[in-house]
Design a protein around this motif. Sequence first.
Motif, PDB file in Angstrom:
ATOM      1  N   LEU A 151       0.822  -1.209   0.000  1.00 36.61           N
ATOM      2  CA  LEU A 151       0.000   0.000   0.000  1.00 36.61           C
ATOM      3  C   LEU A 151       0.861   1.266   0.000  1.00 36.61           C
ATOM      4  O   LEU A 151       0.523   2.254  -0.676  1.00 36.61           O
ATOM      5  CB  LEU A 151      -0.930   0.000   1.205  1.00 36.61           C
ATOM      6  N   VAL A 152       1.956   1.246   0.719  1.00 36.63           N
ATOM      7  CA  VAL A 152       2.848   2.412   0.730  1.00 36.63           C
ATOM      8  C   VAL A 152       3.461   2.625  -0.644  1.00 36.63           C
ATOM      9  O   VAL A 152       3.556   3.763  -1.135  1.00 36.63           O
ATOM     10  CB  VAL A 152       3.945   2.237   1.806  1.00 36.63           C
ATOM     11  N   VAL A 153       3.882   1.536  -1.297  1.00 33.74           N
ATOM     12  CA  VAL A 153       4.427   1.655  -2.652  1.00 33.74           C
ATOM     13  C   VAL A 153       3.371   2.204  -3.611  1.00 33.74           C
ATOM     14  O   VAL A 153       3.658   3.065  -4.450  1.00 33.74           O
ATOM     15  CB  VAL A 153       4.947   0.282  -3.139  1.00 33.74           C
ATOM     16  N   ALA A 154       2.133   1.715  -3.487  1.00 34.36           N
ATOM     17  CA  ALA A 154       1.050   2.217  -4.329  1.00 34.36           C
ATOM     18  C   ALA A 154       0.803   3.704  -4.078  1.00 34.36           C
ATOM     19  O   ALA A 154       0.548   4.473  -5.019  1.00 34.36           O
ATOM     20  CB  ALA A 154      -0.227   1.418  -4.072  1.00 34.36           C
ATOM     21  N   SER A 155       0.890   4.118  -2.820  1.00 30.16           N
ATOM     22  CA  SER A 155       0.691   5.525  -2.499  1.00 30.16           C
ATOM     23  C   SER A 155       1.774   6.394  -3.136  1.00 30.16           C
ATOM     24  O   SER A 155       1.480   7.451  -3.718  1.00 30.16           O
ATOM     25  CB  SER A 155       0.692   5.717  -0.982  1.00 30.16           C
ATOM     26  N   LEU A 156       3.025   5.955  -3.046  1.00 35.33           N
ATOM     27  CA  LEU A 156       4.126   6.711  -3.656  1.00 35.33           C
ATOM     28  C   LEU A 156       3.949   6.802  -5.171  1.00 35.33           C
ATOM     29  O   LEU A 156       4.172   7.858  -5.773  1.00 35.33           O
ATOM     30  CB  LEU A 156       5.460   6.049  -3.310  1.00 35.33           C
ATOM     31  N   ILE A 180      -4.112   2.546   6.299  1.00 34.05           N
ATOM     32  CA  ILE A 180      -3.203   2.827   5.181  1.00 34.05           C
ATOM     33  C   ILE A 180      -3.940   2.688   3.859  1.00 34.05           C
ATOM     34  O   ILE A 180      -3.742   3.479   2.926  1.00 34.05           O
ATOM     35  CB  ILE A 180      -1.983   1.885   5.231  1.00 34.05           C
ATOM     36  N   GLY A 181      -4.785   1.666   3.749  1.00 35.26           N
ATOM     37  CA  GLY A 181      -5.561   1.486   2.524  1.00 35.26           C
ATOM     38  C   GLY A 181      -6.432   2.698   2.225  1.00 35.26           C
ATOM     39  O   GLY A 181      -6.534   3.132   1.073  1.00 35.26           O
ATOM     40  N   LEU A 182      -7.052   3.258   3.248  1.00 34.69           N
ATOM     41  CA  LEU A 182      -7.889   4.448   3.052  1.00 34.69           C
ATOM     42  C   LEU A 182      -7.041   5.670   2.709  1.00 34.69           C
ATOM     43  O   LEU A 182      -7.449   6.509   1.890  1.00 34.69           O
ATOM     44  CB  LEU A 182      -8.711   4.718   4.307  1.00 34.69           C
ATOM     45  N   VAL A 183      -5.870   5.773   3.309  1.00 36.23           N
ATOM     46  CA  VAL A 183      -4.975   6.894   3.011  1.00 36.23           C
ATOM     47  C   VAL A 183      -4.536   6.848   1.550  1.00 36.23           C
ATOM     48  O   VAL A 183      -4.332   7.884   0.905  1.00 36.23           O
ATOM     49  CB  VAL A 183      -3.755   6.870   3.954  1.00 36.23           C
ATOM     50  N   VAL A 184      -4.393   5.642   1.007  1.00 42.92           N
ATOM     51  CA  VAL A 184      -4.040   5.497  -0.407  1.00 42.92           C
ATOM     52  C   VAL A 184      -5.242   5.790  -1.295  1.00 42.92           C
ATOM     53  O   VAL A 184      -5.144   6.507  -2.300  1.00 42.92           O
ATOM     54  CB  VAL A 184      -3.501   4.078  -0.689  1.00 42.92           C
ATOM     55  N   SER A 197      -5.878   2.069  -7.938  1.00 47.45           N
ATOM     56  CA  SER A 197      -5.495   2.201  -6.524  1.00 47.45           C
ATOM     57  C   SER A 197      -6.680   2.659  -5.682  1.00 47.45           C
ATOM     58  O   SER A 197      -6.895   2.169  -4.567  1.00 47.45           O
ATOM     59  CB  SER A 197      -4.336   3.187  -6.385  1.00 47.45           C
ATOM     60  N   GLY A 198      -7.452   3.598  -6.223  1.00 46.23           N
ATOM     61  CA  GLY A 198      -8.592   4.098  -5.471  1.00 46.23           C
ATOM     62  C   GLY A 198      -9.655   3.047  -5.223  1.00 46.23           C
ATOM     63  O   GLY A 198     -10.329   3.066  -4.187  1.00 46.23           O
ATOM     64  N   SER A 199      -9.802   2.110  -6.176  1.00 46.06           N
ATOM     65  CA  SER A 199     -10.853   1.102  -6.032  1.00 46.06           C
ATOM     66  C   SER A 199     -10.390  -0.147  -5.286  1.00 46.06           C
ATOM     67  O   SER A 199     -11.205  -0.841  -4.669  1.00 46.06           O
ATOM     68  CB  SER A 199     -11.377   0.703  -7.417  1.00 46.06           C
ATOM     69  N   THR A 200      -9.096  -0.444  -5.325  1.00 45.77           N
ATOM     70  CA  THR A 200      -8.613  -1.698  -4.726  1.00 45.77           C
ATOM     71  C   THR A 200      -7.906  -1.518  -3.386  1.00 45.77           C
ATOM     72  O   THR A 200      -7.876  -2.466  -2.593  1.00 45.77           O
ATOM     73  CB  THR A 200      -7.650  -2.415  -5.690  1.00 45.77           C
ATOM     74  N   ALA A 201      -7.331  -0.348  -3.131  1.00 40.61           N
ATOM     75  CA  ALA A 201      -6.558  -0.166  -1.893  1.00 40.61           C
ATOM     76  C   ALA A 201      -7.364  -0.467  -0.632  1.00 40.61           C
ATOM     77  O   ALA A 201      -6.849  -1.114   0.293  1.00 40.61           O
ATOM     78  CB  ALA A 201      -5.980   1.251  -1.842  1.00 40.61           C
TER      79      ALA A 201
END
Length: 236
Positions: free
Chosen positions: A38-43, A183-187, A136-140
């Motif tokens: 999730l952090v990698v996806a956010s970056l 973290i998922g919601l933050v992404v 990312s918005g739909s799966t995180a």
Amino acid sequence: MDPTSAPVEAAAAAGHDFSFVGLFLQADPIVKGVMILLVVASLACWTVVFEKVVRLAAAKRQAKAFEAMVRKEGAVDAGQDGIAGRIVHAGLDAWRDQDPSESRAERRERIERAMKGALGLEVKRLQGGLPLLATSGSTAPFIGLFGTVWGIMNSFSSIAKSQDTSLAVVAPGIAEALFATAIGLVVAIPAVMAYNKLSGDLARLQSGFVSCIAVLGNRLARDRSPHARAAAAAAE
């Protein structure tokens, strides 16, 4: 339950690090992997957002220059930059390929089609990366939920092993699990907001170019000698 175990469990809970870094380091390997993903996806999402903001800002400046050139009667400026320049060149190339037998309406349609084709290629380039934001918005949130479910399962295992349902036993695992959801919601939330904003900006940009293309296409179809004026303007 052994009454002496309560103070021990309380001390263990007190000694558990509930900071963000502590929750990550003490998490189950599966939950930790979910957090890293999730952090990698956010970056990656934020990289796309910043890149699109910069490129769209440049495209908007080009759109304004293109509109100013189109609205101003006179020479067709072949020296436009970026998207506008490629649209103008596509229109002039289509204008050069004239067929004496075609009507003005047919010539205008052909020139506009060439310019819209050039615009479509540029829009596709600008759309690159937007699918990542949508995905990312739909799966995180669901990826974070998977980490949460896994962490809660570990908490239930701890209850089964210790034969104790006190909060001190389950609190660490539940905290780690809920951290994965957070973290998922933050992404997901910024990704969805950025996708909607960037998609709307891109649609408005494309619409503005299309409107100007209609005006320019009509001018090129009407004027039999715009290329000479365009060459003169570009040489100035």
